[in-house]
Design a protein around this motif. Sequence first.
Motif, short mmCIF file in Angstrom:
data_model
loop_
_atom_site.label_atom_id
_atom_site.label_comp_id
_atom_site.label_asym_id
_atom_site.label_seq_id
_atom_site.Cartn_x
_atom_site.Cartn_y
_atom_site.Cartn_z
N PHE A 97 0.84 -1.21 0.00
CA PHE A 97 0.00 0.00 0.00
C PHE A 97 0.87 1.26 0.00
O PHE A 97 0.58 2.24 -0.70
N LEU B 277 0.93 4.25 -2.85
CA LEU B 277 0.74 5.68 -2.61
C LEU B 277 1.92 6.49 -3.14
O LEU B 277 1.76 7.56 -3.73
N TYR B 278 3.12 5.97 -2.92
CA TYR B 278 4.30 6.68 -3.43
C TYR B 278 4.30 6.69 -4.95
O TYR B 278 4.70 7.69 -5.58
N LEU C 93 1.67 6.78 -6.82
CA LEU C 93 0.72 7.82 -7.20
C LEU C 93 1.35 9.22 -7.12
O LEU C 93 1.19 10.05 -8.02
N ILE C 94 2.08 9.46 -6.02
CA ILE C 94 2.73 10.76 -5.85
C ILE C 94 3.76 10.99 -6.95
O ILE C 94 3.81 12.06 -7.57
N ALA D 154 -8.47 7.01 -0.78
CA ALA D 154 -7.45 6.78 -1.81
C ALA D 154 -7.59 7.77 -2.96
O ALA D 154 -6.59 8.30 -3.46
N PHE E 282 -6.36 11.10 -1.83
CA PHE E 282 -4.90 11.10 -1.79
C PHE E 282 -4.34 11.31 -3.20
O PHE E 282 -3.40 12.10 -3.41
N ALA E 283 -4.92 10.60 -4.18
CA ALA E 283 -4.48 10.75 -5.57
C ALA E 283 -4.73 12.18 -6.08
O ALA E 283 -3.91 12.75 -6.81
N ALA F 172 -2.20 14.52 -4.54
CA ALA F 172 -0.90 14.27 -5.16
C ALA F 172 -0.81 14.92 -6.53
O ALA F 172 0.28 15.28 -6.99
#
Length: 580
Positions: A7, A11-12, A14-15, A102, A105-106, A109
């Motif tokens: 996970f 996330l990384y 996506l960033i 999620a 977060f995206a 980002a």
Amino acid sequence: GYNLPAFGILLYFLILTSAIMAQWQRRETVMLVSRGMSGIGVLNLTLIEQLILFVVGYPLGILFGMFIAWAMGFTASFLSFTSRPPLPVSLEGLSLPLTLLALAFALIARLWPALHTVRSSLVTEERERARPMRKPFWFRFYLDIILLLPTFYAFDQMSKRGSLAGLVTDRPEDLYKDPLLIVVPALFILTISLVTMRLFAIFMRLVDLIAGKIPWLTLHLALRQLGRQSLDYVQPMLLVIISLAMGVYTLSMAASLDQWAIDRMYYKTGADYRFTPLPNDEASTVIDGSWIPLPNDFAGVEGVQAATRVGEFSIRITPVQNQEIRGRFLGIDRVDFPSVAWFRPDFANESLGAMMNRLAFAENGILVSQDFLETYNLGIGDTVSAVINIESLMSVWAECVIVGTYNYFPTVYEDSVTVIGNLDYLSTLTGLTVAHDIWMKLDPGVDTENLRKKIGGQFIITVGNPVDTRALVSEEQSRMERVGIFGTLSIGFLATALMAILGLLIYSYASLQERAYRLAVLNAVGLSRNQILTQVVMEYAFLALFGAVAGALIGLFASELFVPFFRFTGEQGVPLPPLI
């Protein structure tokens, strides 16, 4: 707990992807702002793009996630699948708040780099393109150095607990009482990777100095690019290093847990196959085992490589005056036992053959655990008194000499004291052949049901309490806890590998597109196409080598530190033997 690292990498990813997209469009965005578009207009444009992606991607992501959950039900081991009835999947387990989190977060980002670009100008943009001046957030605020403290604290706490199983007292949800302990492997890999990239930036400065001393133009330009644009490589390199480290760590954990499942079953039984011979003749007694065929006779049965005699009896030991200990006497045939029994080198400070030789020195010799020796302040050569019960119908007194020690031994658990001695010594004390079990080493693929029938028919005995270790291993591999863990590890490994590859490809494409103008200028002033290609290949070969070595070493180090803590089977406590 097993899947949280994947996970984190997601996330990384996506960033990083969002940052690359924003950087790719940075010049165009700055141009729009310089022509009069406001910051709100740029953010609205970015927001609309992202919302279109969400409308298309959200339902597809849910469907693909359900497919992954369904596919995980066929997991047999790490990246190994078997045919079994499919597990039902439904939207019952779908957490809408988490999926929306999620998406949020995206979105952040994607918007954050765009917002930063709005504040830039064409002059600062060109200066940044010539030589990056702004370091990453974690680099500027020494987040990597700060993270060393919680990482060390979490590792220290996990070391004191011993394993994840130590966190579970009543139910699996107890794991979340201290969530930091679950994420500590991922936190460790992230922290060490960040520190590595800080060292990478320092090393690249040295490369930049070296470049000025090299006359070979192609290598000179490659090193100049690496040295002066090193900050541009930090983000994709970080993804590669973290993903590769997690891949090595996941692979090590999966292989370790896979072997541990086999080791636990063999430790529980001691050999491939074991049973208790029972007489068909009513005249035969259970105490006198003279009617039981010899191990060599069993070894002659098709599919049996070797056999040995093993007897288990209750014992009362008196190691010191007026102190009696109840335990278990494991009588073995020291000649045949090593060729049949399952044994691991870490079970004792010497080989199994050496331990059997110690029993040969004294007929009344016994092997005891190292803990027993230390608890009662005994030493090799000391004598202890013991009363051994034979089938609860006969008791014999013996003076036993401690001839050796072990740390672990097949079928020996910590809930009782077990001593290992010569089975023939009991025959000497009782004057008869004591009843015993038969342990066997089998050929691969033997049908144990047919084997049981062959033994019963050939020797006219009843095969009582048969235990097939290979069947136990197969049953263990089909447990839902194991299917979930290995399915998670398999999917997590594939996902991290895929995201690392995609992240590097996206960055490489965007970077080369951005450098196209400069490369064209180099070609115009005299560099050949082959020289330019060689320069680019050198750059990426160096980055690939650095990322591979750093990621592999970090993954190996993390495996050595953290894999032993994940001895979790769904049961309370930590089963033996230890996980390697």
